[in-house]
Design an enzyme around this catalytic site. Structure first.
Site, mmCIF file in Angstrom:
data_model
loop_
_atom_site.group_PDB
_atom_site.id
_atom_site.type_symbol
_atom_site.label_atom_id
_atom_site.label_comp_id
_atom_site.label_asym_id
_atom_site.label_seq_id
_atom_site.Cartn_x
_atom_site.Cartn_y
_atom_site.Cartn_z
ATOM 1 N N ASP A 174 -30.916 63.536 7.732
ATOM 2 C CA ASP A 174 -31.381 62.643 8.803
ATOM 3 C C ASP A 174 -31.384 61.148 8.479
ATOM 4 O OD1 ASP A 174 -32.028 65.266 9.354
ATOM 5 O OD2 ASP A 174 -33.962 64.800 10.252
ATOM 6 N N GLU A 407 -40.496 68.849 -0.400
ATOM 7 C CA GLU A 407 -39.308 68.747 0.452
ATOM 8 C C GLU A 407 -38.153 68.106 -0.319
ATOM 9 O OE1 GLU A 407 -40.216 66.376 3.861
ATOM 10 O OE2 GLU A 407 -38.326 66.795 4.882
HETATM 11 C C1 GLC Z 1 -35.965 67.004 7.683
HETATM 12 C C2 GLC Z 1 -34.569 67.254 7.140
HETATM 13 C C3 GLC Z 1 -33.839 68.281 7.998
HETATM 14 C C4 GLC Z 1 -34.696 69.534 8.109
HETATM 15 C C5 GLC Z 1 -36.076 69.187 8.680
HETATM 16 C C6 GLC Z 1 -37.028 70.381 8.723
HETATM 17 O O1 GLC Z 1 -35.915 66.354 8.895
HETATM 18 O O2 GLC Z 1 -33.847 66.052 7.077
HETATM 19 O O3 GLC Z 1 -32.604 68.584 7.431
HETATM 20 O O4 GLC Z 1 -34.067 70.495 8.880
HETATM 21 O O5 GLC Z 1 -36.666 68.205 7.880
HETATM 22 O O6 GLC Z 1 -37.234 70.856 7.431
#
Ligand code: GLC
Length: 445
Positions: A174, A407
């Site tokens: 993102d 994450e």
């Molecule tokens: C963040 C990541 C995306 C993922 C989401 C949910 O936005 O960039 O790739 O799917 O989190 O974990």
């Protein structure tokens, strides 16, 4: 200073993260930041579930596909239940009244990297003895094919075999610097201010999140999609964001390969998928590969130019087996020269440290991600780079063991970095899920 606190990460702890993130039918990525079902997250999570809760593994996939649109589009988020802790929710996406959208689940109106073809294929070994697996596969297989067909028919305006993404949230990466030039030159004279509506920057350290100016642009794109009734041709004609991404197209190839194998197992005709795949493999090598720097780059269709920034997505053709052995060798040189400053760094930074946009703490601009590492591990192993592959696996597991199931992670070693290395959401599902796959399945694919 916290100094290397080693958390005792047992496999049970990791399974418990997935169990605690389970919400009657699907698993959320993380309770604090992501309270719904996300598309490619659901794939990685289902794979892990196939090792210890096979009924749930099938349910996870089934729930994701409940959100599939009639035209085959598989949304990036399925809003199965209401939750006010996330922005932008269904009121911003406004997809419920569309002719095409799922009638059983609210969803966003954009997609995410197509992982289900390769995920289902990797689940096959564990799942094939389950009494309902074959029946399940027969039901889900045409839905995954319909998703790929949607991409080829609606996201490939020049019929090149390469599909484009229309929003940074479709990339999965993102906040990557790949999109900066688009957002910088975007006309926002008519865009609304959404700073007061955001939740993410109140839930984790705001300095690690995108700015309000960026969010204004993300939502401005969604407002444009709503104004176009989510019609892809209208969006392609009017939107400033039209990118052929390396990671997205590599996932498509890897998933095509997965579907071809599964289709043969189900005695189905896979000629259509084989034709798509040949074209995409060739196009990735023709259009994304740069011989001078020995790397794959995304292509901006709107300005008809490559985006010359080295990010870890450029390695994903290894995972899909697209690169030649010479290309793989060049990629390895880039990995060691540009993605680790010294040998104490953790592989693999999401952006090359020699890029001006590198930032070890901002998501997709430097931090290590376990899903990218997992795909890189398989890619490098496939090409015979076993030592580097093992290093990536070790780094991934060590980061989770020492710092928790975050994450993403600062790639720098302690001393160069602050105490805190795990960043973003905690108790993050795919970090737990892919650690489990590292442990339970040694097979390279
Ligand atoms: C963040 C990541 C995306 C993922 C989401 C949910 O936005 O960039 O790739 O799917 O989190 O974990």
């Amino acid at each position: 200073m916290i100094d290397e606190i080693v958390q005792q990460t047992s496999l049970e702890d990791l399974k418990n993260i997935l169990n605690n993130n389970w919400r009657d039918g699907y698993t959320i990525p993380s309770a604090r930041l992501y309270p719904f079902q996300w598309n490619w997250d659901a794939g990685f999570i289902a794979l892990a579930l196939s090792y210890f809760n096979q009924d749930r593994a099938m349910e996870e996939v089934e729930f994701m596909f409940k959100s599939q649109w009639d035209n085959g589009m598989l949304p990036h988020i399925a809003f199965h239940k209401q939750n006010d802790n996330y922005f932008p929710g269904p009121d911003i996406w406004k997809t419920d009244s569309l002719k095409n959208s799922s009638k059983s689940v609210s969803s966003t109106g954009i997609t995410q990297p197509p992982v289900f073809g390769f995920i289902l294929n990797r689940m096959q070994d564990q799942m094939q003895h389950h009494s309902e697996w074959r029946q399940f596969l027969n039901k889900i297989f045409p839905k995954v094919v319909a998703f790929h067909r949607y991409l080829y028919e609606n996201r490939d305006p020049h019929q090149e075999g390469l599909v484009y993404i229309q929003h940074n949230w479709e990339s999965g990466t993102d906040n990557s610097p790949l999109w900066d030039h688009i957002f910088e030159s975007m006309d926002v004279s008519n865009a609304r201010d959404v700073a007061h509506l955001r939740k993410d920057n109140k839930l984790v350290d705001a300095s690690e999140r995108p700015t309000n100016e960026n969010y204004k642009r993300y939502i401005h794109l969604i407002d444009l999609f709503v104004a176009c009734d989510y019609d892809d041709a209208s969006i392609a004609a009017s939107s400033p964001f039209l990118v052929q991404d390396v990671l997205f197209n590599s996932m498509l190839v890897k998933s095509n390969f997965g579907l071809i194998e599964l289709g043969k197992y189900l005695n189905l005709d896979v000629a259509e998928i084989e034709n798509w795949n040949k074209k995409t493999v060739q196009a990735i090598n023709n259009k994304f590969w740069d011989e001078t720097t020995g790397f794959y780059y995304a292509f901006d269709l709107r300005i008809n130019k490559r985006i010359p920034i080295k990010v870890s997505s450029g390695f994903m053709p290894l995972f899909a087996g697209i690169a030649s052995t010479d290309q793989a060798a060049s990629l390895l040189i880039n990995l060691t020269n540009s993605f680790m400053k010294n040998d104490n760094w953790y592989l693999c930074a999401s952006c090359a440290f020699d890029e001006p946009s590198f930032n070890p703490l901002k998501y997709w601009r430097g931090p290590v991600w376990i899903n990218v590492n997992w795909m890189l591990y398989h890619g490098l192993s496939y090409y015979g780079y076993t030592e580097t592959a093992e290093r990536i696996k070790k780094d991934s597991m060590e980061l989770v063991e020492k710092h928790g199931c975050y994450e993403y992670f600062d790639p720098r070693p302690l001393g160069e970095a602050q105490d805190k290395r795990g960043i973003g959401a905690d108790l993050f599902s795919w970090s737990a899920a892919l650690y489990l796959d590292f442990v339970y399945n040694n097979e390279i694919f």
